[in-house]
Design a protein around this motif. Structure first.
Motif, PDB file in Angstrom:
ATOM      1  N   TYR A 135     -29.710 102.494  76.637  1.00 54.18           N
ATOM      2  CA  TYR A 135     -29.624 101.056  76.356  1.00 54.18           C
ATOM      3  C   TYR A 135     -29.530 100.799  74.849  1.00 54.18           C
ATOM      4  CZ  TYR A 135     -31.085 100.099  81.190  1.00 54.18           C
ATOM      5  OH  TYR A 135     -31.153 100.024  82.552  1.00 54.18           O
ATOM      6  N   TYR A 151     -23.712  92.757  76.970  1.00 60.60           N
ATOM      7  CA  TYR A 151     -24.168  92.068  78.179  1.00 60.60           C
ATOM      8  C   TYR A 151     -22.999  91.726  79.098  1.00 60.60           C
ATOM      9  CZ  TYR A 151     -26.161  88.467  81.187  1.00 60.60           C
ATOM     10  OH  TYR A 151     -26.553  87.728  82.280  1.00 60.60           O
ATOM     11  N   ASP A 175     -21.628  94.501  81.174  1.00 63.83           N
ATOM     12  CA  ASP A 175     -22.582  95.063  82.149  1.00 63.83           C
ATOM     13  C   ASP A 175     -23.263  96.340  81.662  1.00 63.83           C
ATOM     14  OD1 ASP A 175     -21.917  93.033  83.962  1.00 63.83           O
ATOM     15  OD2 ASP A 175     -20.219  94.188  84.726  1.00 63.83           O
ATOM     16  N   HIS A 193     -27.036  96.626  82.837  1.00 67.98           N
ATOM     17  CA  HIS A 193     -27.269  96.818  84.270  1.00 67.98           C
ATOM     18  C   HIS A 193     -27.148  98.291  84.664  1.00 67.98           C
ATOM     19  CE1 HIS A 193     -25.789  92.444  84.389  1.00 67.98           C
ATOM     20  NE2 HIS A 193     -27.087  92.422  84.608  1.00 67.98           N
ATOM     21  N   SER A 249     -24.971  99.823  86.270  1.00 66.77           N
ATOM     22  CA  SER A 249     -24.568 100.002  87.668  1.00 66.77           C
ATOM     23  C   SER A 249     -23.487 101.061  87.826  1.00 66.77           C
ATOM     24  CB  SER A 249     -24.070  98.665  88.236  1.00 66.77           C
ATOM     25  OG  SER A 249     -22.996  98.156  87.446  1.00 66.77           O
TER      26      SER A 249
END
Length: 336
Positions: free
Chosen positions: A106, A169, A172, A175, A177
């Motif tokens: 992150y 952001y 994504d 997230h 994912s």
């Protein structure tokens, strides 16, 4: 099948004890080892050069000027590139696995983009500062102060951080994912954001720097011609000095623009051809490192060419900065 071929065919995993671990791809061989050594050397030089700039401007009170605050901001951003971005990139070159965990995955892109964005903001502010100083030198001290410059730098870093969070952001990143296995950290950027980044964070800085440095160069030429006109019938030595000053200004501005464009244009061009270039792992990394190299060259352009930097480095290397009165040393030697 011999033993070497058998070892090559053995599948290695990033985390053997984890069932969802990614496969490991270790890049070895003389060419890669040489590459790691060269890149590590670049990273160390980037850290050392920018640290010297930071220590010099922070320690010596004589260097606490608005312009030097911008150089300090630039050096801090470039230090992050050399201290964090480059080493992590080298780690990923050696091994395809990500060992810094989810939190590291992150944070790393945030630091990466923040350092590069803040570096670009500092370059723009330096161009604006030099334009004001050259176009209206008599009123410069009243318009630009250390306090005002500190606020401007804070705004620049805050804007860069906000932009980076928006950029990540809406792609994504937070997230995660798209992570397929444990030990992977990848960043997928939507093509629309590639275009937006090009329009917002490349074309305007490039245009501003080109326009301002062109104006600065014209003003410098005009001033040099005025000096030569005053010196008609005077000493040839002064005329040579004015010509050398004009030449030096032209070379410095040329280097600034050339380095900026050389380091950043390939990255944005390759981003537009994402599907073709991204598959070429080595080519993409060369382009990325060319962009990082701007952080290595910046202290050479904006600091090492100044006499005060050479004097401050001498004091640092000779450990004279540990003297009680070292912060008040005179770094500007008079030359007749």
């Amino acid at each position: 099948m011999n033993i070497t071929e058998h070892q090559e065919n053995i599948v290695q995993y990033c985390f053997p004890d984890n069932n969802s671990s990614c496969r490991k791809e270790v890049r070895t061989g003389p060419a890669y080892i040489f590459l790691y050594i060269v890149l590590s050397f670049i990273s160390v030089c980037t850290v050392v050069l920018n640290l010297l700039v930071i220590i010099s401007i922070s320690h010596f009170k004589q260097l606490h000027t608005p312009t030097n605050l911008l150089i300090l901001s630039l050096a801090v951003a470039d230090l992050l590139v050399g201290l964090i971005v480059m080493p992590v990139n080298i780690m990923q070159l050696i091994d395809s696995c990500w060992y810094l965990g989810k939190l590291g995955c992150y944070i790393y892109p945030v630091i990466n983009f923040l350092a590069l964005s803040a570096s670009l903001c500092s370059l723009i502010f330096i161009a604006v500062d030099r334009y004001i100083a050259v176009s209206d030198p008599l009123l410069y001290s009243t318009r630009i102060s250390v306090c005002k410059m500190s606020v401007l730098i804070t705004v620049g870093w805050s804007f860069s951080l906000l932009y980076v969070f928006m950029y990540l952001y809406f792609n994504d990143h937070f997230h995660q994912s798209h992570i397929r296995c444990y030990g992977e950290c990848v960043l997928f950027i939507k093509y629309s954001w590639v275009i937006a980044d090009l329009v917002l964070f490349f074309v305007p800085p490039c245009s501003i720097m080109l326009i301002l440095y062109s104006i600065i160069f014209k003003i410098a030429r005009h001033q040099a011609k005025a000096v030569r006109a005053v010196n008609i019938g005077g000493s040839k030595k002064r005329e040579k000095l004015s010509k050398s000053s004009e030449t030096k200004a032209a070379k410095t501005l040329g280097i600034v623009i050339f380095v900026y464009l050389t380091c950043w244009i390939p990255f944005y061009l390759s981003s537009l051809m994402d599907e073709n270039v991204a598959s070429m792992y080595l080519v993409w990394n060369i382009i990325m490192w060319l962009m990082y190299m701007n952080s290595s060259v910046n202290p050479l352009i904006y600091a090492i060419f100044y006499s005060w930097f050479r004097e401050s480095v001498k004091c640092i290397l000779n450990c004279r900065i540990f003297e009680s009165s070292s912060s008040r040393f005179n770094l500007f030697q008079e030359r007749f």
